[in-house]
Structure formats: structure tokens, C-alpha cells
Design a protein around this motif. Structure first.
Motif, PDB file in Angstrom:
ATOM      1  N   MET A 119       0.830  -1.195   0.000  1.00 15.53           N
ATOM      2  CA  MET A 119       0.000   0.000   0.000  1.00 15.53           C
ATOM      3  C   MET A 119       0.866   1.248   0.000  1.00 15.53           C
ATOM      4  O   MET A 119       1.813   1.364   0.778  1.00 15.53           O
ATOM      5  N   LYS A 120       0.549   2.189  -0.873  1.00 12.11           N
ATOM      6  CA  LYS A 120       1.273   3.459  -0.907  1.00 12.11           C
ATOM      7  C   LYS A 120       0.881   4.299   0.300  1.00 12.11           C
ATOM      8  O   LYS A 120      -0.209   4.194   0.826  1.00 12.11           O
ATOM      9  N   ARG A 121       1.789   5.160   0.701  1.00 11.73           N
ATOM     10  CA  ARG A 121       1.497   6.076   1.806  1.00 11.73           C
ATOM     11  C   ARG A 121       1.491   7.496   1.277  1.00 11.73           C
ATOM     12  O   ARG A 121       2.485   7.983   0.741  1.00 11.73           O
ATOM     13  N   ILE A 122       0.345   8.170   1.399  1.00 13.98           N
ATOM     14  CA  ILE A 122       0.231   9.575   1.020  1.00 13.98           C
ATOM     15  C   ILE A 122       0.369  10.398   2.289  1.00 13.98           C
ATOM     16  O   ILE A 122      -0.541  10.463   3.115  1.00 13.98           O
ATOM     17  N   ALA A 123       1.538  11.014   2.462  1.00 13.98           N
ATOM     18  CA  ALA A 123       1.792  11.779   3.686  1.00 13.98           C
ATOM     19  C   ALA A 123       1.418  13.244   3.552  1.00 13.98           C
ATOM     20  O   ALA A 123       1.233  13.940   4.562  1.00 13.98           O
ATOM     21  N   SER A 124       1.320  13.726   2.311  1.00 15.40           N
ATOM     22  CA  SER A 124       1.034  15.148   2.111  1.00 15.40           C
ATOM     23  C   SER A 124       0.162  15.340   0.871  1.00 15.40           C
ATOM     24  O   SER A 124       0.326  14.639  -0.127  1.00 15.40           O
ATOM     25  N   VAL A 125      -0.754  16.300   0.959  1.00 12.71           N
ATOM     26  CA  VAL A 125      -1.685  16.590  -0.132  1.00 12.71           C
ATOM     27  C   VAL A 125      -1.706  18.093  -0.374  1.00 12.71           C
ATOM     28  O   VAL A 125      -1.861  18.883   0.567  1.00 12.71           O
ATOM     29  N   ALA A 126      -1.534  18.482  -1.622  1.00  9.91           N
ATOM     30  CA  ALA A 126      -1.661  19.893  -2.006  1.00  9.91           C
ATOM     31  C   ALA A 126      -3.013  20.088  -2.682  1.00  9.91           C
ATOM     32  O   ALA A 126      -3.366  19.351  -3.600  1.00  9.91           O
ATOM     33  N   ILE A 127      -3.771  21.067  -2.212  1.00  7.11           N
ATOM     34  CA  ILE A 127      -5.072  21.398  -2.783  1.00  7.11           C
ATOM     35  C   ILE A 127      -4.903  22.612  -3.684  1.00  7.11           C
ATOM     36  O   ILE A 127      -4.589  23.708  -3.213  1.00  7.11           O
ATOM     37  N   VAL A 128      -5.074  22.434  -4.986  1.00  6.59           N
ATOM     38  CA  VAL A 128      -4.906  23.529  -5.946  1.00  6.59           C
ATOM     39  C   VAL A 128      -6.258  24.165  -6.231  1.00  6.59           C
ATOM     40  O   VAL A 128      -7.207  23.485  -6.632  1.00  6.59           O
ATOM     41  N   GLU A 163     -11.450  10.276   0.655  1.00 11.64           N
ATOM     42  CA  GLU A 163     -11.721   9.074  -0.146  1.00 11.64           C
ATOM     43  C   GLU A 163     -10.782   9.013  -1.344  1.00 11.64           C
ATOM     44  O   GLU A 163     -10.303   7.926  -1.719  1.00 11.64           O
ATOM     45  N   MET A 164     -10.513  10.158  -1.956  1.00 12.50           N
ATOM     46  CA  MET A 164      -9.574  10.185  -3.082  1.00 12.50           C
ATOM     47  C   MET A 164      -8.192   9.713  -2.652  1.00 12.50           C
ATOM     48  O   MET A 164      -7.548   8.927  -3.348  1.00 12.50           O
ATOM     49  N   VAL A 165      -7.738  10.175  -1.505  1.00  6.11           N
ATOM     50  CA  VAL A 165      -6.437   9.767  -0.988  1.00  6.11           C
ATOM     51  C   VAL A 165      -6.410   8.272  -0.728  1.00  6.11           C
ATOM     52  O   VAL A 165      -5.438   7.569  -1.063  1.00  6.11           O
ATOM     53  N   ARG A 166      -7.478   7.744  -0.146  1.00  7.22           N
ATOM     54  CA  ARG A 166      -7.540   6.290   0.115  1.00  7.22           C
ATOM     55  C   ARG A 166      -7.466   5.501  -1.189  1.00  7.22           C
ATOM     56  O   ARG A 166      -6.813   4.450  -1.250  1.00  7.22           O
ATOM     57  N   GLU A 167      -8.142   5.988  -2.224  1.00  3.57           N
ATOM     58  CA  GLU A 167      -8.093   5.304  -3.515  1.00  3.57           C
ATOM     59  C   GLU A 167      -6.668   5.279  -4.062  1.00  3.57           C
ATOM     60  O   GLU A 167      -6.208   4.257  -4.596  1.00  3.57           O
ATOM     61  N   LEU A 168      -5.963   6.392  -3.954  1.00  4.61           N
ATOM     62  CA  LEU A 168      -4.569   6.446  -4.420  1.00  4.61           C
ATOM     63  C   LEU A 168      -3.682   5.504  -3.612  1.00  4.61           C
ATOM     64  O   LEU A 168      -2.753   4.894  -4.157  1.00  4.61           O
ATOM     65  N   THR A 224      -4.636   2.690  -1.878  1.00  6.05           N
ATOM     66  CA  THR A 224      -5.003   1.277  -1.827  1.00  6.05           C
ATOM     67  C   THR A 224      -5.176   0.607  -3.183  1.00  6.05           C
ATOM     68  O   THR A 224      -5.239  -0.621  -3.260  1.00  6.05           O
ATOM     69  N   LYS A 225      -5.287   1.409  -4.252  1.00  9.00           N
ATOM     70  CA  LYS A 225      -5.495   0.825  -5.574  1.00  9.00           C
ATOM     71  C   LYS A 225      -4.320   1.132  -6.496  1.00  9.00           C
ATOM     72  O   LYS A 225      -3.568   2.073  -6.271  1.00  9.00           O
ATOM     73  N   LEU A 249      -4.653   8.313 -10.681  1.00 10.58           N
ATOM     74  CA  LEU A 249      -5.610   9.395 -10.899  1.00 10.58           C
ATOM     75  C   LEU A 249      -6.968   8.979 -10.352  1.00 10.58           C
ATOM     76  O   LEU A 249      -7.444   7.889 -10.648  1.00 10.58           O
ATOM     77  N   VAL A 250      -7.562   9.852  -9.538  1.00  8.45           N
ATOM     78  CA  VAL A 250      -8.900   9.608  -8.993  1.00  8.45           C
ATOM     79  C   VAL A 250      -9.785  10.781  -9.391  1.00  8.45           C
ATOM     80  O   VAL A 250      -9.450  11.941  -9.138  1.00  8.45           O
ATOM     81  N   ILE A 251     -10.918  10.479 -10.007  1.00 10.14           N
ATOM     82  CA  ILE A 251     -11.828  11.496 -10.513  1.00 10.14           C
ATOM     83  C   ILE A 251     -13.131  11.469  -9.726  1.00 10.14           C
ATOM     84  O   ILE A 251     -13.743  10.413  -9.574  1.00 10.14           O
ATOM     85  N   ALA A 252     -13.543  12.626  -9.215  1.00  9.95           N
ATOM     86  CA  ALA A 252     -14.876  12.762  -8.627  1.00  9.95           C
ATOM     87  C   ALA A 252     -15.842  12.919  -9.793  1.00  9.95           C
ATOM     88  O   ALA A 252     -15.852  13.937 -10.478  1.00  9.95           O
ATOM     89  N   SER A 253     -16.636  11.884 -10.041  1.00 14.12           N
ATOM     90  CA  SER A 253     -17.401  11.774 -11.280  1.00 14.12           C
ATOM     91  C   SER A 253     -18.892  12.013 -11.083  1.00 14.12           C
ATOM     92  O   SER A 253     -19.496  11.502 -10.142  1.00 14.12           O
ATOM     93  N   ARG A 254     -19.481  12.741 -12.018  1.00 16.39           N
ATOM     94  CA  ARG A 254     -20.928  12.959 -12.019  1.00 16.39           C
ATOM     95  C   ARG A 254     -21.681  11.760 -12.556  1.00 16.39           C
ATOM     96  O   ARG A 254     -22.914  11.712 -12.449  1.00 16.39           O
ATOM     97  N   TYR A 255     -20.978  10.784 -13.120  1.00 14.93           N
ATOM     98  CA  TYR A 255     -21.631   9.697 -13.840  1.00 14.93           C
ATOM     99  C   TYR A 255     -21.413   8.344 -13.179  1.00 14.93           C
ATOM    100  O   TYR A 255     -21.496   7.307 -13.830  1.00 14.93           O
ATOM    101  N   GLN A 256     -21.132   8.340 -11.883  1.00 13.70           N
ATOM    102  CA  GLN A 256     -21.055   7.100 -11.130  1.00 13.70           C
ATOM    103  C   GLN A 256     -22.320   6.914 -10.311  1.00 13.70           C
ATOM    104  O   GLN A 256     -22.967   7.889  -9.904  1.00 13.70           O
TER     105      GLN A 256
END
Length: 264
Positions: free
Chosen positions: A1-10, A109-114, A116-117, A121-128
Motif C-alpha cells: 500500500m502506498k502512503r500519502i503523507a502530504s496533499v496539495a489542494i490547488v 476518499e480520493m487519498v484512500r483510492e490512491l 489502496t489501488k 488518478l482519482v476522478i470525482a465523477s458525475r456519472y457514477q
């Protein structure tokens, strides 16, 4: 499992004084105390209102960096500036609209997807299944659906349904690979809203792996006026699709492209 320790919000922003304060407050409330460290990067794209002043005020009590364009260069250039800066300071980069239509609650949730999977790229989708769109006209909903069906036919991208949303999370390693292939100053070349399609098709061309999550899009929380020019945007969509339609190297080819660029 990858570890995401830091997130930048643009947050690319142009004249967002009405919506930016509420969004910054939501980001601070939601992301403070998470397992990852966060930093907000506001790219003020030549605003004529108090957007820059609001960002400076926000920086007093939350981790926030303001980058200013002296003149308005368009959404694409705002995202270009933000991605270039963010990929150097964080493990993951999340791009959100600055008009308060995107809820930062989905960042976790986006971070968890990055993590654990096997995706970058994780997209917040209008069509799911489970996605909800609040406050958007039936015409705009129909237009968006039509664009989705057209893009899925012309430029299919495995596991991707929403080609134009601005709410995405990128692994910084993917952005750095993209910079190696295309050039750091050419992550985004389109200036308008079609830039989101452009970025997606560039990532498709280098073999990026993507997934989507459902979310609620809240146009009813947007106080400012929409800046989308529909027919101009549709014309640019077709131009960009034509440019990248045939560029579909597999993962092995993408790695070879990256190695070649790195050795140049």
C-alpha cells in the motif's frame, strides 16, 4: 500500500471573492487533523476583486500559499501554475473548483483510492452510481451527458466516465512523469475549460491508470456567476479530441517515452 503523507489542494481562482471564503473554511474544517498533511495553493488568475486579499487572510490561520498572475490567463493557465507548484511539495495533488461547488469531504476518499489501488488518478465523477447534481439546469445536465457519451465513444479511457470535471486527485509521480514527456511548462496548454479534457487525454496517452468515485456537485452553493462559454467550449472540445484521439500508447510504450525524454 502506498502512503500519502502530504496533499496539495490547488484552487485556480478568478474573481471568486463571493465563494472562496466559504470554501477555504470548509477545507480547513475538513482536512485539519487528517492522517496526511495538507497545503492549499490558491492561484489568483488576475482577479479584479478581493480574491487575493481573501487568500492572504486565509494564510494567517491555515497552510496556504498564494500565487498570483498579473493578468488573467484563463483557467488552463491557472491549473498549469498550480500543478507545477503542487507536484513539488506534496505526494498527491487535488484540484478543486474555487466556486464552492466541490466539497473537500471527498478528498479523504480520493487519498484512500490512491493509497489502496493501482491507480495514479482519482476522478470525482458525475456519472457514477450514487452521484448527485444539485442546482444545475436540465439543459446543462443534458449537455454534459451528451459530451460524456461523445468523449466515451471517440477517446475511451478505461474506468473514466467524467471527462470534464475539475475535481481530481493526481499522484505527484504521475504529474512528474507527465512533465517529463510533455515539458513542465506544457502540462496544460489550453486556456479555457477544455483544459480538463486536455489533461485527461495527455494522461491517457502516457498510460495512466484511473478510477472514479461518486460525489455530490453543489451548484446551489455557488454565489458567483458562471464563467463557462458553452458553444466556444464545445468547439475547443472537438479540436482537442482530434489532436489526441490517436495517441494511445500502452503502459510499456509510455515508460519508454518517459525514459527517452529523461535521457534527452
Amino acid at each position: 500500500m502506498k502512503r500519502i503523507a502530504s496533499v496539495a489542494i490547488v484552487l485556480p481562482a478568478f474573481n471568486e471573492e463571493k465563494d472562496l471564503p466559504a470554501l477555504l473554511a470548509r477545507i480547513k474544517e475538513t482536512l485539519s487533523g487528517q492522517d496526511f498533511r495538507y497545503e492549499v495553493i490558491v492561484v489568483d488568475d488576475g482577479s479584479k476583486d478581493r480574491t487575493a486579499e481573501i487568500a492572504k487572510e486565509g494564510a494567517k490561520d491555515m497552510p496556504l500559499t498564494l500565487i498570483q498572475h498579473e493578468a488573467n490567463k484563463g483557467l488552463g493557465m491557472g491549473i498549469q501554475t498550480g500543478l507545477s507548484a503542487a507536484m513539488k511539495v506534496a505526494d498527491a495533488v487535488v484540484v478543486m473548483d474555487s466556486d464552492n461547488t466541490h466539497d473537500p469531504i471527498y478528498v479523504m476518499e480520493m487519498v484512500r483510492e490512491l493509497e489502496t489501488k493501482d491507480v495514479q488518478l482519482v476522478i470525482a465523477s458525475r456519472y457514477q452510481t450514487g452521484s448527485v447534481i444539485v442546482g444545475l439546469s436540465a439543459f446543462r445536465k443534458g449537455l454534459s451527458l451528451g459530451c460524456f457519451l461523445l468523449m466515451k465513444t471517440l477517446v475511451p479511457f478505461n474506468n473514466v466516465r467524467d471527462y470534464s470535471t475539475g475535481f481530481r486527485a493526481y499522484d505527484s509521480g504521475l504529474l512528474k512523469r507527465m512533465a517529463t514527456v510533455y515539458g513542465e511548462d506544457k502540462l496544460v496548454e489550453e486556456s479555457g475549460f477544455v483544459c480538463m479534457l486536455e489533461v485527461l487525454l495527455k494522461l491517457r496517452a502516457i498510460g495512466a491508470k484511473a478510477t472514479e468515485i461518486p460525489y455530490t456537485l453543489r451548484y446551489d452553493l455557488k454565489a458567483g456567476v458562471s464563467k463557462l462559454r458553452i458553444w466556444r467550449t464545445l468547439k475547443r472540445y472537438l479540436i482537442v479530441v482530434n489532436r489526441y484521439r490517436s495517441k494511445r500508447p500502452d503502459a510499456a510504450t509510455a515508460v519508454a517515452m518517459t525514459a527517452k525524454q529523461a535521457g534527452a
